[in-house]
Design a protein around this motif. Sequence first.
Motif, PDB file in Angstrom:
ATOM      1  N   ALA A   1       3.828  -0.913  11.822  1.00 42.27           N
ATOM      2  CA  ALA A   1       3.878   0.515  11.551  1.00 42.27           C
ATOM      3  C   ALA A   1       5.133   0.876  10.757  1.00 42.27           C
ATOM      4  O   ALA A   1       6.222   0.388  11.051  1.00 42.27           O
ATOM      5  CB  ALA A   1       3.869   1.303  12.861  1.00 42.27           C
ATOM      6  N   VAL A   2       4.964   1.725   9.739  1.00 36.18           N
ATOM      7  CA  VAL A   2       6.095   2.166   8.933  1.00 36.18           C
ATOM      8  C   VAL A   2       6.882   3.194   9.722  1.00 36.18           C
ATOM      9  O   VAL A   2       6.343   4.216  10.136  1.00 36.18           O
ATOM     10  CB  VAL A   2       5.625   2.749   7.579  1.00 36.18           C
ATOM     11  CG1 VAL A   2       6.811   3.286   6.788  1.00 36.18           C
ATOM     12  CG2 VAL A   2       4.862   1.710   6.772  1.00 36.18           C
ATOM     13  N   LEU A   3       8.154   2.912   9.931  1.00 34.81           N
ATOM     14  CA  LEU A   3       9.025   3.821  10.678  1.00 34.81           C
ATOM     15  C   LEU A   3       9.814   4.745   9.770  1.00 34.81           C
ATOM     16  O   LEU A   3      10.096   5.881  10.131  1.00 34.81           O
ATOM     17  CB  LEU A   3      10.003   3.010  11.548  1.00 34.81           C
ATOM     18  CG  LEU A   3       9.366   2.031  12.538  1.00 34.81           C
ATOM     19  CD1 LEU A   3      10.448   1.184  13.209  1.00 34.81           C
ATOM     20  CD2 LEU A   3       8.524   2.779  13.559  1.00 34.81           C
ATOM     21  N   LYS A   4      10.162   4.222   8.575  1.00 39.47           N
ATOM     22  CA  LYS A   4      11.009   5.002   7.680  1.00 39.47           C
ATOM     23  C   LYS A   4      10.873   4.455   6.270  1.00 39.47           C
ATOM     24  O   LYS A   4      10.737   3.254   6.061  1.00 39.47           O
ATOM     25  CB  LYS A   4      12.460   4.884   8.156  1.00 39.47           C
ATOM     26  CG  LYS A   4      13.454   5.698   7.413  1.00 39.47           C
ATOM     27  CD  LYS A   4      14.892   5.651   7.953  1.00 39.47           C
ATOM     28  CE  LYS A   4      15.197   4.621   8.985  1.00 39.47           C
ATOM     29  NZ  LYS A   4      16.612   4.561   9.395  1.00 39.47           N
ATOM     30  N   ILE A   5      10.906   5.390   5.287  1.00 39.42           N
ATOM     31  CA  ILE A   5      10.992   5.020   3.884  1.00 39.42           C
ATOM     32  C   ILE A   5      12.111   5.847   3.279  1.00 39.42           C
ATOM     33  O   ILE A   5      12.132   7.069   3.460  1.00 39.42           O
ATOM     34  CB  ILE A   5       9.677   5.309   3.114  1.00 39.42           C
ATOM     35  CG1 ILE A   5       8.506   4.541   3.717  1.00 39.42           C
ATOM     36  CG2 ILE A   5       9.844   4.955   1.624  1.00 39.42           C
ATOM     37  CD1 ILE A   5       7.158   4.871   3.087  1.00 39.42           C
TER      38      ILE A   5
ATOM     39  N   LEU B   1      11.986   0.226   3.118  1.00 35.23           N
ATOM     40  CA  LEU B   1      11.061   0.553   4.191  1.00 35.23           C
ATOM     41  C   LEU B   1      11.508  -0.145   5.460  1.00 35.23           C
ATOM     42  O   LEU B   1      11.910  -1.305   5.424  1.00 35.23           O
ATOM     43  CB  LEU B   1       9.641   0.077   3.864  1.00 35.23           C
ATOM     44  CG  LEU B   1       8.938   0.777   2.707  1.00 35.23           C
ATOM     45  CD1 LEU B   1       9.293   0.142   1.398  1.00 35.23           C
ATOM     46  CD2 LEU B   1       7.452   0.763   2.928  1.00 35.23           C
ATOM     47  N   THR B   2      11.411   0.561   6.572  1.00 32.51           N
ATOM     48  CA  THR B   2      11.669  -0.022   7.883  1.00 32.51           C
ATOM     49  C   THR B   2      10.347  -0.004   8.626  1.00 32.51           C
ATOM     50  O   THR B   2       9.695   1.039   8.725  1.00 32.51           O
ATOM     51  CB  THR B   2      12.725   0.789   8.654  1.00 32.51           C
ATOM     52  OG1 THR B   2      13.934   0.839   7.881  1.00 32.51           O
ATOM     53  CG2 THR B   2      13.021   0.166  10.011  1.00 32.51           C
TER      54      THR B   2
ATOM     55  N   VAL C   1      12.427  -3.919   4.334  1.00 32.55           N
ATOM     56  CA  VAL C   1      11.924  -4.450   3.072  1.00 32.55           C
ATOM     57  C   VAL C   1      12.382  -3.550   1.934  1.00 32.55           C
ATOM     58  O   VAL C   1      12.178  -2.337   1.983  1.00 32.55           O
ATOM     59  CB  VAL C   1      10.375  -4.528   3.079  1.00 32.55           C
ATOM     60  CG1 VAL C   1       9.860  -5.128   1.790  1.00 32.55           C
ATOM     61  CG2 VAL C   1       9.887  -5.325   4.286  1.00 32.55           C
ATOM     62  N   LYS C   2      13.012  -4.147   0.919  1.00 24.62           N
ATOM     63  CA  LYS C   2      13.404  -3.406  -0.276  1.00 24.62           C
ATOM     64  C   LYS C   2      12.398  -3.689  -1.375  1.00 24.62           C
ATOM     65  O   LYS C   2      12.031  -4.844  -1.611  1.00 24.62           O
ATOM     66  CB  LYS C   2      14.801  -3.806  -0.745  1.00 24.62           C
ATOM     67  CG  LYS C   2      15.903  -3.266   0.123  1.00 24.62           C
ATOM     68  CD  LYS C   2      17.266  -3.569  -0.465  1.00 24.62           C
ATOM     69  CE  LYS C   2      18.369  -3.074   0.447  1.00 24.62           C
ATOM     70  NZ  LYS C   2      19.698  -3.389  -0.101  1.00 24.62           N
ATOM     71  N   VAL C   3      11.979  -2.611  -2.052  1.00 22.33           N
ATOM     72  CA  VAL C   3      10.986  -2.710  -3.116  1.00 22.33           C
ATOM     73  C   VAL C   3      11.549  -2.068  -4.375  1.00 22.33           C
ATOM     74  O   VAL C   3      12.077  -0.952  -4.331  1.00 22.33           O
ATOM     75  CB  VAL C   3       9.673  -1.995  -2.721  1.00 22.33           C
ATOM     76  CG1 VAL C   3       8.668  -2.033  -3.856  1.00 22.33           C
ATOM     77  CG2 VAL C   3       9.093  -2.611  -1.459  1.00 22.33           C
TER      78      VAL C   3
ATOM     79  N   HIS D   1       0.824  -1.213   0.000  1.00 25.36           N
ATOM     80  CA  HIS D   1       0.000   0.000   0.000  1.00 25.36           C
ATOM     81  C   HIS D   1       0.856   1.260   0.000  1.00 25.36           C
ATOM     82  O   HIS D   1       0.498   2.256  -0.618  1.00 25.36           O
ATOM     83  CB  HIS D   1      -0.933   0.016   1.214  1.00 25.36           C
ATOM     84  CG  HIS D   1      -2.046  -0.965   1.116  1.00 25.36           C
ATOM     85  ND1 HIS D   1      -3.101  -0.831   0.249  1.00 25.36           N
ATOM     86  CD2 HIS D   1      -2.267  -2.128   1.781  1.00 25.36           C
ATOM     87  CE1 HIS D   1      -3.928  -1.850   0.384  1.00 25.36           C
ATOM     88  NE2 HIS D   1      -3.429  -2.666   1.305  1.00 25.36           N
ATOM     89  N   ARG D   2       1.983   1.212   0.700  1.00 24.66           N
ATOM     90  CA  ARG D   2       2.835   2.405   0.829  1.00 24.66           C
ATOM     91  C   ARG D   2       3.760   2.611  -0.364  1.00 24.66           C
ATOM     92  O   ARG D   2       3.966   3.741  -0.809  1.00 24.66           O
ATOM     93  CB  ARG D   2       3.670   2.324   2.112  1.00 24.66           C
ATOM     94  CG  ARG D   2       2.877   2.409   3.392  1.00 24.66           C
ATOM     95  CD  ARG D   2       2.160   3.751   3.580  1.00 24.66           C
ATOM     96  NE  ARG D   2       3.041   4.870   3.741  1.00 24.66           N
ATOM     97  CZ  ARG D   2       3.496   5.320   4.892  1.00 24.66           C
ATOM     98  NH1 ARG D   2       3.156   4.723   6.009  1.00 24.66           N
ATOM     99  NH2 ARG D   2       4.302   6.356   4.931  1.00 24.66           N
ATOM    100  N   VAL D   3       4.352   1.521  -0.872  1.00 24.21           N
ATOM    101  CA  VAL D   3       5.298   1.609  -1.991  1.00 24.21           C
ATOM    102  C   VAL D   3       5.008   0.451  -2.946  1.00 24.21           C
ATOM    103  O   VAL D   3       5.543  -0.645  -2.771  1.00 24.21           O
ATOM    104  CB  VAL D   3       6.766   1.553  -1.513  1.00 24.21           C
ATOM    105  CG1 VAL D   3       7.723   1.634  -2.689  1.00 24.21           C
ATOM    106  CG2 VAL D   3       7.062   2.652  -0.505  1.00 24.21           C
TER     107      VAL D   3
END
Length: 114
Positions: free
Chosen positions: A107-111, A99-100, A87-89, A65-67
Amino acid sequence: MLPAMNILTGLPRIRPLVLALSVGIAAILPVPVALADKSDHIEARELLRRGEIVPLAQILEVVGHRVPGDVIEVELERDDGVWEYKVKVLTATGRVRKLTLDARNGAVLKIKDD
């Protein structure tokens, strides 16, 4: 000696996973997973059983959903006492985003760009 190869892409692995993510659903998802240690999947399953981390499927849903794009690497690391999924996308434009996520709740901490 030949470098370790990614089983899905046939390309050499850049670095091993800190903790392989074999938490049930990972076996059926098209995500390259490499083992850093043969017992890592046991630890990941135990963390999941105890409720210390959420399932990989939930993490991948949040990431999608985010990336949007293709997941090319997943790591589970303990950073300052907190479990995090990294996670690498690979996006449709060819950018690699990392993404961390908090492994306890997704919860997404960092992109960031990788």
